[in-house]
Write an enzyme that holds these catalytic residues in place. Structure first.
Site, PDB file in Angstrom:
ATOM      1  N   ASP A   4      34.663 -15.656  10.177  1.00  0.00           N
ATOM      2  CA  ASP A   4      33.516 -14.992  10.636  1.00  0.00           C
ATOM      3  C   ASP A   4      32.977 -15.609  12.062  1.00  0.00           C
ATOM      4  OD1 ASP A   4      31.026 -13.048   9.720  1.00  0.00           O
ATOM      5  OD2 ASP A   4      30.387 -14.446  10.869  1.00  0.00           O
ATOM      6  N   ILE A   5      32.886 -14.775  13.073  1.00  0.00           N
ATOM      7  CA  ILE A   5      32.631 -15.252  14.452  1.00  0.00           C
ATOM      8  C   ILE A   5      31.081 -15.460  14.304  1.00  0.00           C
ATOM      9  CG2 ILE A   5      32.245 -14.586  16.975  1.00  0.00           C
ATOM     10  CD1 ILE A   5      34.470 -12.644  16.381  1.00  0.00           C
ATOM     11  N   GLU A  46      32.729  -8.541  12.582  1.00  0.00           N
ATOM     12  CA  GLU A  46      33.198  -9.633  13.078  1.00  0.00           C
ATOM     13  C   GLU A  46      33.716 -10.591  12.322  1.00  0.00           C
ATOM     14  OE1 GLU A  46      28.833 -10.805  12.234  1.00  0.00           O
ATOM     15  OE2 GLU A  46      29.897  -9.097  12.757  1.00  0.00           O
TER      16      GLU A  46
END
Length: 374
Positions: free
Chosen positions: A233-234, A276
């Site tokens: 996950d960004i 994301e």
């Protein structure tokens, strides 16, 4: 007089016998051709079709060399074969070319087959990897709707097997059927891949993961090798969208996906899970290996220099990892294993976020056997 009639009858009987033998031979050949076509039409994947075309054509015509050359300008064929785990690069009798120049130069616009004695090195390119080049050849273009898809290349060590001027109707018919099947299969594969690919990042989507994780777990149980899952996950992605705009966010997603993919092996699976978030499946990877791969990804993302509108966008990623090992895990149905494996990696990702982000957390082995209560 009677002797003349007897002789003529004998000659006539001989001709009739010859005609009957040819009729029987042609009838047998027609049945074999029909069986060849029916089996070809029944194949479901591009890999199966390529195997069948090369191997069965060699047997059908009793040939010493059969090669298949295909135009793959956008690497779509290679991508399809890789997705099916088909080791096409290990087959010297399959050639994928980026351009059609070789075919246009050889066949011209009319698309006529090349027949006769093997002439020079220009003909050898149709038989790469063949230890002994054939003495005579038939090289037939595969054409659909006026477009050259490639060529079917047949070779024999007998110099008089294929001679210039010989009739090639029978072989061209088979090539026509092969061309139709290839075009249909490629269209189906393209539609299938399009429906399973995220258009922004170019990696597979969540729907693909739902199908593929079952296949990977089945393979893991057969091979008794581990399967690892990474949940990525960004960090602070909403801040990127709010601060730089959604176009900048799209650029970040695309570059992050490319960076992750570069760190994975060719048989690993990467999907955009949503927003994301990404998920990677690492075949034959235990807890140690998945941790090493995850750390390489984390470093690669943090080292990215992403510029947008003369501004540098800092990007980091948090990763959760989990591993399933069929020899060391509880016996559950594959769908339940898939659910728990992804959930375990997701929980580890949450821990990485809670612990400060830009880090890897490993849940270790999931579905471990429960301790027996005394």
């Amino acid at each position: 007089m009677e002797e003349d009639i007897t002789a003529e009858l004998s000659v006539l009987e001989s001709h009739l016998d010859g005609m009957l033998n040819r009729v029987q031979h042609n009838s047998l050949t027609l049945k074999r051709l029909q069986a060849f076509e029916m089996r070809l039409l029944a194949l479901n994947t591009l890999a199966e079709m390529i195997e069948f075309i090369i191997d069965e054509t060699r047997l059908f015509f009793n040939l010493d060399a059969v090669c298949l050359s295909l135009i793959d300008a956008q690497s779509e064929i290679a991508s399809c074969l890789e997705a099916d785990h088909y080791a096409f690069r290990e087959r010297p009798d399959l050639v994928l070319l980026e351009q059609d120049g070789v075919f246009l130069q050889s066949f011209g616009t009319a698309g006529q087959p090349l027949v006769g004695i093997h002439r020079d090195e220009r003909w050898s390119r149709f038989f790469p990897g063949v230890e002994k080049q054939p003495a005579s050849v038939v090289i037939i273009p595969l054409i659909r709707r006026g477009k050259i898809l490639g060529s079917l290349n047949l070779g024999s060590h007998q110099r008089d097997r294929f001679i210039n001027g010989m009739a090639t109707d029978f072989i061209e018919h088979i090539a026509s059927v092969i061309g139709i099947c290839l075009e249909n299969n490629l269209n189906v594969e393209t539609m299938r891949r399009t429906s399973l690919i995220d258009p922004l990042t170019g990696v597979n989507n969540r729907r693909f993961l739902e199908q593929r994780i079952v296949e990977e777990l089945d393979r893991s149980q057969r091979s008794r090798e581990p399967l690892s899952c990474l949940f990525l996950d960004i960090d602070y992605f909403k801040r990127i969208n709010d601060g730089f705009g959604h176009q900048a966010g799209d650029q970040v997603l695309s570059l992050v996906a490319c960076t992750i993919k570069r760190q994975l092996r060719s048989n690993d699976v990467l999907v955009r899970y949503g927003g994301e978030e990404f998920v990677a499946l690492l075949s034959q990877a235990d807890e140690t290996m998945n941790g090493e791969i995850a750390e390489r990804i984390r470093i690669g993302i943090s080292d990215l220099t992403i510029k947008y509108a003369d501004q540098v966008i800092p990007v980091t990623i948090s990763i959760g990892a989990a591993t399933y090992h069929p020899n060391l895990s509880r016996k559950l149905a594959v769908p339940q294993i898939a659910l728990e494996l992804v959930q375990a990696a997701d929980v580890a990702l949450y821990e990485a976020k809670r612990s400060g982000r830009n880090r890897v957390e490993n849940a270790g082995l999931v579905l471990e056997p429960r301790a027996v209560q005394s």
